[in-house]
Design a protein around this motif. Structure first.
Motif, PDB file in Angstrom:
ATOM      1  N   LEU B  22      -4.493  -5.304   1.966  1.00 40.31           N
ATOM      2  CA  LEU B  22      -4.578  -3.904   1.538  1.00 40.31           C
ATOM      3  C   LEU B  22      -4.172  -3.011   2.701  1.00 40.31           C
ATOM      4  N   SER B  23      -3.490  -1.921   2.387  1.00 38.98           N
ATOM      5  CA  SER B  23      -3.216  -0.922   3.420  1.00 38.98           C
ATOM      6  C   SER B  23      -4.427  -0.007   3.523  1.00 38.98           C
ATOM      7  N   GLN B  24      -4.482   0.717   4.623  1.00 45.76           N
ATOM      8  CA  GLN B  24      -5.572   1.673   4.770  1.00 45.76           C
ATOM      9  C   GLN B  24      -5.526   2.680   3.632  1.00 45.76           C
ATOM     10  N   ALA B  25      -4.306   3.067   3.257  1.00 45.93           N
ATOM     11  CA  ALA B  25      -4.152   4.057   2.192  1.00 45.93           C
ATOM     12  C   ALA B  25      -4.716   3.523   0.877  1.00 45.93           C
ATOM     13  N   GLU B  26      -4.386   2.278   0.582  1.00 43.72           N
ATOM     14  CA  GLU B  26      -4.878   1.675  -0.659  1.00 43.72           C
ATOM     15  C   GLU B  26      -6.404   1.648  -0.660  1.00 43.72           C
TER      16      GLU B  26
END
Lengths: 93, 93
Positions: B22-26
């Motif tokens: 997962l990205s931080q944004a996600e």
DNA sequence: TGTATATGTAATCGTTCGCTTACTTTTTTG
DNA sequence: CAAAAAAGTAAGCGAACGATTACATATACA
């Protein structure tokens, strides 16, 4: 005991404090917070700061263990808006 | 894993997030916080609010267990001032 | 290599934390 | 029962949170 939310921590903290025969005032001094803060924590204050909570647990001789919860991680509410936002049109779904 | 302070939670969160790709944004969207907040949490922000932290752990499929730590609860730094304040002269020590 | 994607940093801003103080209500205990 | 101690509640205030926006740096990958 499994902790899911702030209220559960509050209950656990209070029970432990009573078991140790500490007053809110005593505990608050050991932790370095105000008595009022202890009152609110025990009531399940979700906005309490992480660091202060951890210090409180330490002061009470409580320990936290973190681990991967077996099973499906929070099913994660499918949010179409988000999916669309994600990476426009790279074939999601 | 035993959690003693905010930094340890930060590390664990980051490792878990990467494991899930997962990205931080996600993650930030799933949890309902800003991306910046995730950045800071992973760096060990001790002032992060308890509720948000718990929501983050849930979103990552992590669970917290609380229990009495065996052995002497935090030795509790003897504070003479406090002892004196406590109950004046009822023979402490 | 260059270009999207992910991550780190900084500054501003409204909101709310946690503290202090003061008072009330409840529980303990002599 | 009376007095003390503990616990709950409220208001006011400075400090800091978390959001937003913008830009810088890293990392991926075509």
């Amino acid at each position: 005991m499994l902790i899911r939310n702030a209220k559960e921590i509050g209950v656990f903290v209070r029970e432990r404090r009573l078991k140790l025969k500490l007053s809110q005032a005593e505990l608050s001094q050991r932790v370095g917070v105000s008595r009022l803060w202890i009152v609110l924590l025990e009531k399940g204050k979700p906005t309490a700061q992480l660091g202060l909570v951890l210090r409180t647990l330490n002061a009470l001789g409580l320990s936290l263990k973190i681990s991967e919860s077996t099973g499906s991680l929070q099913p994660g509410k499918i949010d179409l808006d988000k999916l669309l936002r994600q990476r426009t049109g790279k074939g999601v779904l």
